[in-house]
Write a protein that holds these residues in place. Structure first.
Motif: not given
Length: 151
Positions: A70-95
């Protein structure tokens, strides 16, 4: 900001496996504990297995267990791995950004800074940090989980 159920279930699965490190557990055990879909959880476990966080043991007496300490499992890395994007608003998605304010809007930068700060806090935490601590020893205390409550 809200994490997806996929990330939520990934965290719950890893915490459950931490609480039951002395045994193999099944996907059904975790699904029953959290009242979530076994089919959805199978996708979560598959990805956790592909990433090397969970080991799966096949067969009649098979199940799951943590593949890393468990000490080798980073929560930030896990969240980045499992989240598809971090678009907080429409403007974060250029497309798909159709907001006419985007070129001169400071809100996008503020939201971007907030997202970075959110992830920076998670980067400082490991799965070990999420476990209950023994006051006198400061070591991880095994948790016995009973459906609907921690004991």
């Amino acid at each position: 900001m809200r994490l997806t159920s996929f990330t939520d279930y990934s965290l719950r699965t890893l915490l459950y496996l931490c609480a039951h490190r002395d045994q193999l557990v099944t996907i059904q055990d975790i699904a029953d504990m959290h009242s979530i879909s076994k089919n959805h959880l199978m996708k979560v476990v598959y990805q956790l297995g592909q990433s090397g966080l969970v080991e799966t043991v096949r067969g009649r007496n098979g199940g799951l267990r943590l593949a890393k300490d468990p000490k080798d499992i980073n929560i930030g890395a896990l969240v980045r791995m499992t989240e598809t994007d971090f678009f907080m608003a429409e403007c974060f998605d250029r497309e798909h950004d159709t907001c006419p304010l985007t070129p001169n809007c400071a809100l996008k930068h503020t939201l971007n800074d907030a997202t970075r700060a959110f992830l920076a806090v998670l980067d400082q935490q490991t799965l070990q940090d999420m476990l209950p601590q023994q006051a006198e020893a400061g070591a991880a205390k095994p948790v016995r989980i009973v459906r609907g409550a921690a004991a």
